[in-house]
Write a protein that holds these residues in place. Structure first.
Motif, mmCIF file in Angstrom:
data_model
loop_
_atom_site.group_PDB
_atom_site.id
_atom_site.type_symbol
_atom_site.label_atom_id
_atom_site.label_comp_id
_atom_site.label_asym_id
_atom_site.label_seq_id
_atom_site.Cartn_x
_atom_site.Cartn_y
_atom_site.Cartn_z
ATOM 1 N N THR A 45 0.828 -1.202 0.000
ATOM 2 C CA THR A 45 0.000 0.000 0.000
ATOM 3 C C THR A 45 0.868 1.260 0.000
ATOM 4 O O THR A 45 0.600 2.203 -0.753
ATOM 5 C CB THR A 45 -0.940 0.004 1.229
ATOM 6 O OG1 THR A 45 -1.746 -1.172 1.195
ATOM 7 C CG2 THR A 45 -1.812 1.224 1.251
ATOM 8 N N VAL A 46 1.907 1.260 0.822
ATOM 9 C CA VAL A 46 2.808 2.414 0.887
ATOM 10 C C VAL A 46 3.490 2.618 -0.465
ATOM 11 O O VAL A 46 3.596 3.742 -0.955
ATOM 12 C CB VAL A 46 3.847 2.225 2.015
ATOM 13 C CG1 VAL A 46 4.972 3.243 1.915
ATOM 14 C CG2 VAL A 46 3.170 2.333 3.375
ATOM 15 N N ARG A 47 3.951 1.526 -1.080
ATOM 16 C CA ARG A 47 4.612 1.631 -2.385
ATOM 17 C C ARG A 47 3.644 2.188 -3.434
ATOM 18 O O ARG A 47 3.990 3.071 -4.218
ATOM 19 C CB ARG A 47 5.119 0.252 -2.816
ATOM 20 C CG ARG A 47 5.913 0.288 -4.107
ATOM 21 C CD ARG A 47 6.564 -1.050 -4.435
ATOM 22 N NE ARG A 47 7.716 -1.269 -3.577
ATOM 23 C CZ ARG A 47 7.799 -2.220 -2.646
ATOM 24 N NH1 ARG A 47 6.806 -3.065 -2.470
ATOM 25 N NH2 ARG A 47 8.876 -2.351 -1.911
ATOM 26 N N LYS A 48 2.418 1.690 -3.427
ATOM 27 C CA LYS A 48 1.408 2.152 -4.386
ATOM 28 C C LYS A 48 1.102 3.634 -4.176
ATOM 29 O O LYS A 48 1.041 4.414 -5.133
ATOM 30 C CB LYS A 48 0.138 1.317 -4.229
ATOM 31 C CG LYS A 48 -0.957 1.659 -5.196
ATOM 32 C CD LYS A 48 -2.181 0.791 -4.971
ATOM 33 C CE LYS A 48 -3.326 1.214 -5.850
ATOM 34 N NZ LYS A 48 -4.543 0.461 -5.587
ATOM 35 N N ASP A 49 0.939 4.036 -2.913
ATOM 36 C CA ASP A 49 0.662 5.444 -2.605
ATOM 37 C C ASP A 49 1.834 6.339 -2.989
ATOM 38 O O ASP A 49 1.636 7.452 -3.496
ATOM 39 C CB ASP A 49 0.341 5.616 -1.112
ATOM 40 C CG ASP A 49 -0.998 5.002 -0.728
ATOM 41 O OD1 ASP A 49 -1.791 4.666 -1.649
ATOM 42 O OD2 ASP A 49 -1.255 4.850 0.481
ATOM 43 N N ALA A 50 3.054 5.866 -2.745
ATOM 44 C CA ALA A 50 4.238 6.655 -3.082
ATOM 45 C C ALA A 50 4.336 6.849 -4.595
ATOM 46 O O ALA A 50 4.668 7.940 -5.063
ATOM 47 C CB ALA A 50 5.501 5.976 -2.554
ATOM 48 N N LYS A 51 4.039 5.806 -5.357
ATOM 49 C CA LYS A 51 4.068 5.930 -6.819
ATOM 50 C C LYS A 51 3.023 6.936 -7.292
ATOM 51 O O LYS A 51 3.290 7.758 -8.167
ATOM 52 C CB LYS A 51 3.825 4.572 -7.484
ATOM 53 C CG LYS A 51 5.022 3.657 -7.431
ATOM 54 C CD LYS A 51 4.731 2.342 -8.130
ATOM 55 C CE LYS A 51 5.911 1.399 -8.041
ATOM 56 N NZ LYS A 51 5.628 0.116 -8.696
ATOM 57 N N ASP A 53 1.745 9.434 -5.515
ATOM 58 C CA ASP A 53 2.185 10.769 -5.091
ATOM 59 C C ASP A 53 3.282 11.303 -6.007
ATOM 60 O O ASP A 53 3.274 12.480 -6.375
ATOM 61 C CB ASP A 53 2.683 10.740 -3.641
ATOM 62 C CG ASP A 53 1.561 10.533 -2.641
ATOM 63 O OD1 ASP A 53 0.376 10.677 -3.033
ATOM 64 O OD2 ASP A 53 1.863 10.218 -1.466
ATOM 65 N N ALA A 54 4.225 10.428 -6.363
ATOM 66 C CA ALA A 54 5.311 10.850 -7.250
ATOM 67 C C ALA A 54 4.765 11.253 -8.613
ATOM 68 O O ALA A 54 5.189 12.257 -9.193
ATOM 69 C CB ALA A 54 6.336 9.730 -7.394
ATOM 70 N N ALA A 55 3.812 10.490 -9.119
ATOM 71 C CA ALA A 55 3.211 10.827 -10.418
ATOM 72 C C ALA A 55 2.489 12.166 -10.342
ATOM 73 O O ALA A 55 2.593 12.991 -11.264
ATOM 74 C CB ALA A 55 2.256 9.724 -10.855
ATOM 75 N N ASP A 56 1.780 12.402 -9.244
ATOM 76 C CA ASP A 56 1.084 13.684 -9.070
ATOM 77 C C ASP A 56 2.081 14.844 -8.997
ATOM 78 O O ASP A 56 1.846 15.909 -9.587
ATOM 79 C CB ASP A 56 0.223 13.663 -7.802
ATOM 80 C CG ASP A 56 -0.997 12.758 -7.939
ATOM 81 O OD1 ASP A 56 -1.330 12.382 -9.079
ATOM 82 O OD2 ASP A 56 -1.604 12.432 -6.899
ATOM 83 N N LEU A 57 3.188 14.646 -8.271
ATOM 84 C CA LEU A 57 4.198 15.699 -8.166
ATOM 85 C C LEU A 57 4.843 15.990 -9.517
ATOM 86 O O LEU A 57 5.076 17.150 -9.857
ATOM 87 C CB LEU A 57 5.265 15.302 -7.150
ATOM 88 C CG LEU A 57 4.837 15.344 -5.684
ATOM 89 C CD1 LEU A 57 5.929 14.760 -4.790
ATOM 90 C CD2 LEU A 57 4.510 16.759 -5.257
ATOM 91 N N GLU A 58 5.125 14.935 -10.281
ATOM 92 C CA GLU A 58 5.703 15.138 -11.614
ATOM 93 C C GLU A 58 4.744 15.908 -12.508
ATOM 94 O O GLU A 58 5.142 16.827 -13.231
ATOM 95 C CB GLU A 58 6.040 13.796 -12.256
ATOM 96 C CG GLU A 58 7.255 13.118 -11.667
ATOM 97 C CD GLU A 58 7.497 11.735 -12.239
ATOM 98 O OE1 GLU A 58 6.591 11.187 -12.920
ATOM 99 O OE2 GLU A 58 8.585 11.191 -12.012
ATOM 100 N N LYS A 59 3.463 15.549 -12.435
ATOM 101 C CA LYS A 59 2.454 16.231 -13.253
ATOM 102 C C LYS A 59 2.356 17.705 -12.863
ATOM 103 O O LYS A 59 2.315 18.585 -13.728
ATOM 104 C CB LYS A 59 1.105 15.537 -13.075
ATOM 105 C CG LYS A 59 0.006 16.079 -13.953
ATOM 106 C CD LYS A 59 -1.287 15.289 -13.755
ATOM 107 C CE LYS A 59 -2.409 15.840 -14.616
ATOM 108 N NZ LYS A 59 -3.662 15.100 -14.418
ATOM 109 N N GLN A 60 2.339 17.981 -11.554
ATOM 110 C CA GLN A 60 2.249 19.365 -11.084
ATOM 111 C C GLN A 60 3.494 20.157 -11.473
ATOM 112 O O GLN A 60 3.400 21.317 -11.865
ATOM 113 C CB GLN A 60 2.054 19.400 -9.560
ATOM 114 C CG GLN A 60 1.787 20.786 -9.028
ATOM 115 C CD GLN A 60 0.524 21.411 -9.608
ATOM 116 O OE1 GLN A 60 -0.508 20.781 -9.703
ATOM 117 N NE2 GLN A 60 0.617 22.660 -10.013
#
Length: 112
Positions: A45-51, A53-60
């Motif tokens: 779950t943590v790995r999935k959430d981190a991925k 979050d990282a995708a959202d940060l890259e998009k932003q």
């Protein structure tokens, strides 16, 4: 020989008992396995959430970079337009000054 068979039998029986898990050991192992499974699920779950979050940060970050690029382009266009207007104004005033000097030169020649 008479002693060897009973001792061997007792040894085999004792080895058999030691190989069996007690109910407490079994319960402890089950609890540890359950805990390990829960930790693995949490890690997934943590790995999935981190991925995510990282995708959202890259998009932003991409959106922010695009916005900054557009703003810089707009500023550059405004500065270019202002420079062109200033150049036209300088040309106009230079032409006016040159015409005034030409008129003075013409007047000076006519005084001969």
């Amino acid at each position: 020989m008479k002693i060897f068979i009973p001792l061997t039998s007792i040894g085999v029986v004792l080895l058999g008992f030691s190989a069996c898990d007690s109910k407490v050991d079994s319960a402890r192992k089950d609890a540890l396995e359950s805990k390990a499974d829960a930790l693995e699920n949490k890690a997934k779950t943590v790995r999935k959430d981190a991925k995510a979050d990282a995708a959202d940060l890259e998009k932003q970050a991409k959106l922010d970079a695009d916005a900054a690029k557009d703003a810089a382009k707009a500023r550059a266009e405004a500065e270019k337009k202002a420079a062109e207007e200033t150049a036209a104004s300088v040309r106009k005033s230079g032409d006016a000054a040159a015409k005034a000097l030409e008129e003075k030169a013409k007047a000076a020649r006519e005084q001969k």
